[in-house]
Write an enzyme that holds these catalytic residues in place. Structure first.
Site, short mmCIF file in Angstrom:
data_model
loop_
_atom_site.label_atom_id
_atom_site.label_comp_id
_atom_site.label_asym_id
_atom_site.label_seq_id
_atom_site.Cartn_x
_atom_site.Cartn_y
_atom_site.Cartn_z
N GLU A 1 0.89 -1.17 0.00
CA GLU A 1 0.00 0.00 0.00
C GLU A 1 0.92 1.21 0.00
O GLU A 1 1.61 1.46 0.98
CB GLU A 1 -0.90 -0.01 1.22
CG GLU A 1 -1.88 -1.18 1.17
CD GLU A 1 -2.76 -1.28 2.40
OE1 GLU A 1 -2.73 -0.38 3.25
OE2 GLU A 1 -3.46 -2.29 2.50
N1 LIG Z 1 -1.40 3.30 0.50
C1 LIG Z 1 -1.57 3.31 1.80
O1 LIG Z 1 -2.43 2.64 2.34
C2 LIG Z 1 -0.70 4.17 2.66
C3 LIG Z 1 0.47 4.72 2.18
N2 LIG Z 1 1.25 5.51 2.99
C4 LIG Z 1 2.44 6.15 2.43
O2 LIG Z 1 3.48 6.10 3.39
C5 LIG Z 1 4.34 7.22 3.26
C6 LIG Z 1 4.60 7.82 4.62
O3 LIG Z 1 5.10 6.87 5.50
P1 LIG Z 1 6.67 6.72 5.77
O4 LIG Z 1 6.79 6.03 7.07
O5 LIG Z 1 7.38 8.00 5.56
O6 LIG Z 1 7.12 5.77 4.58
P2 LIG Z 1 8.54 5.10 4.35
O7 LIG Z 1 8.42 4.33 3.11
O8 LIG Z 1 9.63 6.08 4.49
O9 LIG Z 1 8.73 4.12 5.60
C7 LIG Z 1 7.79 3.11 5.86
C8 LIG Z 1 8.48 1.99 6.61
O10 LIG Z 1 9.44 1.38 5.77
C9 LIG Z 1 10.70 1.29 6.45
N3 LIG Z 1 11.74 1.30 5.44
C10 LIG Z 1 12.29 2.38 4.82
N4 LIG Z 1 13.20 1.99 3.91
C11 LIG Z 1 13.25 0.63 3.95
C12 LIG Z 1 13.99 -0.36 3.26
N5 LIG Z 1 14.88 -0.04 2.31
N6 LIG Z 1 13.77 -1.65 3.55
C13 LIG Z 1 12.86 -2.01 4.48
N7 LIG Z 1 12.13 -1.11 5.19
C14 LIG Z 1 12.31 0.20 4.92
C15 LIG Z 1 10.67 2.48 7.38
O11 LIG Z 1 11.61 2.32 8.42
C16 LIG Z 1 9.23 2.45 7.85
O12 LIG Z 1 9.04 1.49 8.87
C17 LIG Z 1 3.62 8.14 2.32
O13 LIG Z 1 4.19 8.05 1.04
C18 LIG Z 1 2.21 7.60 2.26
O14 LIG Z 1 1.51 7.87 1.11
C19 LIG Z 1 0.91 5.72 4.28
C20 LIG Z 1 -0.24 5.18 4.79
C21 LIG Z 1 -1.14 4.37 4.03
#
Ligand SMILES: NC(=O)C1=CN([C@@H]2O[C@H](COP(=O)(O)OP(=O)(O)OC[C@H]3O[C@@H](n4cnc5c(N)ncnc54)[C@H](O)[C@@H]3O)[C@@H](O)[C@H]2O)C=CC1
Ligand SMILES: O=C(O)/C=C/C=C(\O)C(=O)O
Length: 486
Positions: A254
């Site tokens: 997602e």
């Molecule tokens: N489509 C949906 O249902 C939703 C999407 N989002 C999206 O999430 C984003 C915001 O959340 P963030 O936490 O900033 O996202 P993010 O992608 O920066 O981080 C999400 C998670 O992934 C981990 N992570 C980061 N890089 C990684 C890697 N290379 N390997 C494994 N894990 C890794 C982070 O530590 C965190 O736990 C926005 O883009 C938003 O649109 C948020 C909520 C719902």
């Protein structure tokens, strides 16, 4: 200051390396927690504990026994409601009413709803003809996929984590969760709930840390993880997909969005203003389903912009526990910098700033928090960065349109495809437009109205797969066919 450790095989454990990181309050930037950063040894221990539970007591439970435990988890969350509200408020700084009415109750519901789904979904069966005339019967059995890696974002931490845990556990899997480094509190607290209810050790494990070169990457690269469910940025999804390709592991993603809100001139005006206001500014705009592009039919454009401006200027800033507060800070200083950089870029690109565009004047220690003003722009071309890129902040660009065909083309002119909200009293048109907008989720005359049995997920770069109701079973189980010659 809270000390938060990893939760492995039913015990809270600090990492052997002794490495810890700080969590700062979004409200005033004070340090509120010290978190143990899991390294490869802790991730390995968590995956092994999850595997052992799968082959141990948990794997031997009947569906009814699992369902009973999950109901127990939901009830214990409800019993400890105030602890969860407090933990989530500390992490996100969002007003308590959002925690109380949406995020925490929904966390408990995620366990009950998926417990009910697994109890009530029938098994597929097909009879077939055979040359001898006796026939054969095919029936499907569903088995858990195994150890699921659960990677979570920070914007609705408890809701989005349990949205994955509920179905994963209901289907009989075990999990290793990596909460966002920004929001470790509720995942840690849930360990206490699991132990209190008697969920076998190793079923639920939590490893804390960051993404690259940290717990997130170690978990998604771990060969003992059978499938990965992830909510977060599209770019991160691409990195995780690469990791998952080793060993051909399944993924459910997602991802981000740049969602359009469409308001026709015949809409119930006040309802549309309220709906777009919520979709742009709830949770300080940090909702993946939120609206950052608003298209309003020309006859009501000016009136709509003014009405939305008045509402945005009436938000009440304040600490989460202040009952008068309706609007919180962004999650972190880092995210504040990102959002403010877009506010500056909008001006450089020639936007008319209808309201906001900066940092509010906050009293005392709140001046150190990650506060930004709700912001509305008009006058930009569709090629502008703030109209194309996901900002994930409390802001939207509003543009007039003249025809149904034009607005469908505008809504679809994006690499994303998560959700849309359409406002009109002409339901025939609403259905027509809904069918043509390239997104996974459309709301008509509403927004974020969620029935957890429905399919949830994004098109294009907003995701892979669908979760929700029976759709979650597709990801969290493997279907095996058994053919019986009669
Ligand atoms: N489509 C949906 O249902 C939703 C999407 N989002 C999206 O999430 C984003 C915001 O959340 P963030 O936490 O900033 O996202 P993010 O992608 O920066 O981080 C999400 C998670 O992934 C981990 N992570 C980061 N890089 C990684 C890697 N290379 N390997 C494994 N894990 C890794 C982070 O530590 C965190 O736990 C926005 O883009 C938003 O649109 C948020 C909520 C719902
Ligand atoms: O209702 C859901 O399952 C997902 C909701 C998504 C959010 O709350 C969000 O991204 O903020």
């Amino acid at each position: 200051m809270r000390q938060i450790d990893n939760f492995i095989a039913g015990e809270y454990r600090a990492a052997a390396s002794g490495r810890r990181f700080e969590k700062r309050s979004p409200v005033d930037n004070t340090v509120i927690a010290s978190i143990s950063e899991a390294g490869r040894p802790e991730v390995d221990a968590a995956v092994q504990a999850a595997r052992a539970a799968l082959h141990g007591e948990w794997g031997g439970l009947t569906t009814d026994q699992r369902v009973e435990l999950l109901y127990g988890v939901a009830n214990e969350i409800t019993r400890r409601f105030e602890d969860f509200v407090e933990a989530e408020m500390a992490d996100t700084g969002q007003p308590s009413h959002v925690m109380r009415h949406v995020f925490i109750p929904r966390g408990a519901a995620n366990f009950k709803v998926f417990a009910d789904v697994v109890k009530n979904v029938p098994t597929e069966a097909f009879q077939m003809a055979t040359p001898d005339g006796a026939g054969a019967l095919n029936y499907a059995i569903r088995v858990p996929k195994g150890v699921i890696g659960v990677i979570c974002p920070w914007n609705a931490p408890f809701l989005l984590m349990t949205w994955k845990l509920g179905p994963a556990l209901a289907c009989g899997n075990t999990v290793v969760v990596k909460p966002s480094e920004e929001t470790p509190n509720t995942a840690a607290l849930l360990g206490e709930v699991m132990n209190a209810v008697g969920v076998p050790k190793g079923v639920y494990n939590v490893v804390n840390g960051f993404g690259p070169d940290s717990a997130g990457a170690f978990l998604t690269q771990h060969p003992g993880v059978d499938a990965i469910t992830f909510t977060g940025e599209t770019r991160t999804g691409a990195a995780i997909m690469k990791a998952a390709s080793e060993g051909m592991r399944d993924v459910s993603f997602e991802l981000g969005g740049k969602n359009a809100g469409i308001v026709f001139a015949d809409a119930d005006f006040d309802a549309a203003v309220d709906g777009i206001f919520r979709s742009a500014f709830l949770n300080t705009g940090q909702v993946c389903l939120g609206t950052e592009r608003v298209y309003v039919e020309r006859p009501i454009f000016e009136r709509f912009v003014q009405a939305l401006k008045l509402k945005a200027e009436a938000v009440k800033y304040g600490r989460p526990e202040d009952h008068a507060a309706s609007y919180g800070p962004l999650i972190s200083q880092e995210h504040k910098c990102k959002v403010l950089s877009y506010y500056a870029k909008a001006v450089e690109e020639g936007a008319t700033v209808v309201t906001g565009g900066g940092v509010p004047d906050m009293p005392g220690e709140l001046a150190e928090g990650a506060w930004v003003q709700p912001t509305i722009w008009t006058g930009l071309p569709e090629t502008a960065a703030v109209v194309r890129e996901e900002i994930f902040g409390p802001c939207c660009h509003i543009r007039p349109f003249d025809s149904e065909q034009e607005v469908v083309a505008l809504a679809n002119a994006t690499d994303y495809g998560l959700s849309t909200t359409i406002w009109t009293t002409n339901l025939a048109r609403a259905h027509r437009v809904a069918a043509r907008v390239e997104v996974g989720i459309t709301w008509i005359n509403s927004w974020f109205l969620r029935d957890l049995r429905t399919a949830f997920g994004g098109s294009k770069q907003s995701g892979i797969g669908r979760e929700g109701g029976v759709h979650s079973l597709e990801f969290y189980t493997e279907t095996r066919n058994v053919c019986v010659k009669l």
